[in-house]
Design a protein around this motif. Structure first.
Motif, mmCIF file in Angstrom:
data_model
loop_
_atom_site.group_PDB
_atom_site.id
_atom_site.type_symbol
_atom_site.label_atom_id
_atom_site.label_comp_id
_atom_site.label_asym_id
_atom_site.label_seq_id
_atom_site.Cartn_x
_atom_site.Cartn_y
_atom_site.Cartn_z
ATOM 1 N N VAL A 215 37.099 25.890 -2.209
ATOM 2 C CA VAL A 215 38.073 26.605 -3.034
ATOM 3 C C VAL A 215 38.083 28.083 -2.678
ATOM 4 N N MET A 216 39.269 28.699 -2.828
ATOM 5 C CA MET A 216 39.436 30.117 -2.526
ATOM 6 C C MET A 216 40.408 30.726 -3.519
ATOM 7 N N GLY A 217 40.266 32.034 -3.743
ATOM 8 C CA GLY A 217 41.193 32.738 -4.613
ATOM 9 C C GLY A 217 42.435 33.167 -3.852
ATOM 10 N N ASP A 218 43.530 33.384 -4.566
ATOM 11 C CA ASP A 218 44.772 33.820 -3.916
ATOM 12 C C ASP A 218 44.708 35.296 -3.524
ATOM 13 N N SER A 223 38.200 38.178 -4.267
ATOM 14 C CA SER A 223 37.792 36.884 -4.811
ATOM 15 C C SER A 223 36.427 36.481 -4.284
ATOM 16 N N SER A 224 35.544 36.153 -5.206
ATOM 17 C CA SER A 224 34.263 35.557 -4.831
ATOM 18 C C SER A 224 34.433 34.053 -4.928
ATOM 19 N N ASP A 225 34.472 33.374 -3.788
ATOM 20 C CA ASP A 225 34.793 31.953 -3.799
ATOM 21 C C ASP A 225 33.836 31.187 -2.891
ATOM 22 N N SER A 226 34.259 30.058 -2.372
ATOM 23 C CA SER A 226 33.363 29.209 -1.579
ATOM 24 C C SER A 226 32.766 29.961 -0.394
ATOM 25 N N ASP A 228 31.636 32.899 -0.281
ATOM 26 C CA ASP A 228 30.529 33.761 -0.685
ATOM 27 C C ASP A 228 29.381 33.007 -1.333
ATOM 28 N N HIS A 229 29.522 31.691 -1.483
ATOM 29 C CA HIS A 229 28.493 30.923 -2.180
ATOM 30 C C HIS A 229 27.853 29.863 -1.297
ATOM 31 N N LEU A 230 27.974 30.025 -0.002
ATOM 32 C CA LEU A 230 27.357 29.045 0.887
ATOM 33 C C LEU A 230 25.844 29.061 0.788
ATOM 34 N N GLY A 231 25.286 30.183 0.328
ATOM 35 C CA GLY A 231 23.849 30.244 0.134
ATOM 36 C C GLY A 231 23.425 29.897 -1.276
ATOM 37 N N SER A 232 24.393 29.591 -2.143
ATOM 38 C CA SER A 232 24.099 29.223 -3.525
ATOM 39 C C SER A 232 23.825 27.732 -3.627
ATOM 40 N N PRO A 233 23.317 27.283 -4.784
ATOM 41 C CA PRO A 233 23.132 25.835 -4.965
ATOM 42 C C PRO A 233 24.446 25.087 -4.706
ATOM 43 N N GLY A 234 24.368 24.065 -3.910
ATOM 44 C CA GLY A 234 25.579 23.306 -3.594
ATOM 45 C C GLY A 234 26.308 23.832 -2.389
ATOM 46 N N GLY A 235 25.846 24.932 -1.811
ATOM 47 C CA GLY A 235 26.475 25.447 -0.595
ATOM 48 C C GLY A 235 27.882 25.960 -0.781
ATOM 49 N N GLY A 236 28.260 26.339 -2.013
ATOM 50 C CA GLY A 236 29.596 26.860 -2.257
ATOM 51 C C GLY A 236 30.642 25.789 -2.458
ATOM 52 N N MET A 237 30.270 24.525 -2.276
ATOM 53 C CA MET A 237 31.197 23.420 -2.475
ATOM 54 C C MET A 237 31.181 23.007 -3.944
#
Length: 302
Positions: A215-218, A223-226, A228-237
């Motif tokens: 997911v991504m913001g328009d 936008s902080s979206d997928s 920027d969260h690849l290192g978060s739990p779930g890999g940003g997915m």
């Protein structure tokens, strides 16, 4: 003539037969009636007071029952049909603006349907954008959930709103020579992007695991979206089961009343071939995330 005039205008209260005035008779009779009224008045006042007490009790009971029934209906609708969310940030502009309130259609993905590319979704970010193990008081959480559903409280800051760019199995790459996102090898003309924004300021190449969403913001630069969260739990997915609903309507403010139109940007994107391997994004930026809250003023991240 004078006699007739006097006869016509004589005092009607005079009774020639009795020598008494009608006024006197009425006074006596009226006095008797007043006495009877006083006697009945004492009884009547007690009866009236009793009726007022009963009516008041009935009125309060009826109001309480109507309130409980209304809250129950709102809770059921919010839980199963549509839930309001407020947009607090500009990460989804121009599609959704700060202060807009959207209704997330919870029926959109029931009965076997799943999010599609281009859908604007509201999702629970726990386990993907925020930690899954956030500790909360279960009592306060339940109370806030009820108040949020009826628009009287802000929810926890774990709900987000983004646009689906890739579904399970898709390979999402940015950017091609024209500066566009490619999904399964097909360039996407994203006409919904914020004016002046590029598809992404950083390059990435990722394959979306089955059962999850990219997911991504328009407003890509805000936008902080997928990405920027690849290192978060779930890999940003975002797991599909974490999707709350599809943002289908803007219901507030009044001047913004409209439906969120579906985009045709992904119409030419083919289904993902089974041969795609897992890619890895490069050059991720350090944007700050903006959570969204639901209900009255609360919202979703953009």
């Amino acid at each position: 003539m004078d006699t007739e005039a006097k006869h016509t205008e004589r005092d009607p209260s005079h009774d020639p037969g009795t020598g008494e005035s009608a006024q006197g008779s009425q006074s006596v009779g009226g006095e008797g009636k007043l006495g009877a009224t006083d006697a009945a008045g004492a009884d009547g006042s007690e009866v009236g007071a009793s009726r007022r007490v009963r009516f008041g009790a009935f009125s309060w009971r009826r109001t309480a029952l109507l309130t409980v029934a209304l809250v129950s209906v709102v809770l059921l609708l919010s839980h199963f049909v549509a839930q309001p969310f407020q947009i607090p940030s500009g990460s989804m502009t121009p599609t959704l603006r700060p202060g807009d309130r959207v209704l997330a259609n919870k029926l959109a993905y029931r009965f076997g349907a799943e999010p599609e590319r281009g859908d604007v979704i509201v999702f629970d970010g726990r386990g993907s954008f925020v930690r899954e193990d956030l500790e909360e008081n279960p009592v306060s959480t339940a109370a806030r959930g009820v108040l949020t559903a009826i628009g009287l409280a802000d929810p926890a800051d774990t709900d987000y709103v983004k646009r689906v760019v890739g579904v399970g199995g898709d390979r999402v790459v940015c950017c091609d020579k024209g500066g566009r996102v490619q999904v399964n090898g097909t360039a996407v003309d994203e006409d919904y992007l914020h004016p002046g924004d590029t598809a992404s300021e950083v390059a990435f190449d990722i394959v979306v695991p089955e059962g999850t969403l990219w997911v991504m913001g328009d407003h890509r630069s805000d936008s902080s979206d997928s990405r920027d969260h690849l290192g978060s739990p779930g890999g940003g997915m975002v797991p599909v089961e974490k999707v709350v609903g599809r943002a289908d309507w803007i219901v507030w403010p009044v001047g913004h009343w409209t439906s969120v139109e579906r985009t045709s940007a992904f119409a030419r994107v083919p289904e993902a071939p089974a041969s795609y391997g897992s890619g890895r994004p490069r050059g991720l930026s350090d944007r700050t995330e903006t959570p969204v809250s639901s209900g009255r003023p609360g919202g979703i991240d953009g």
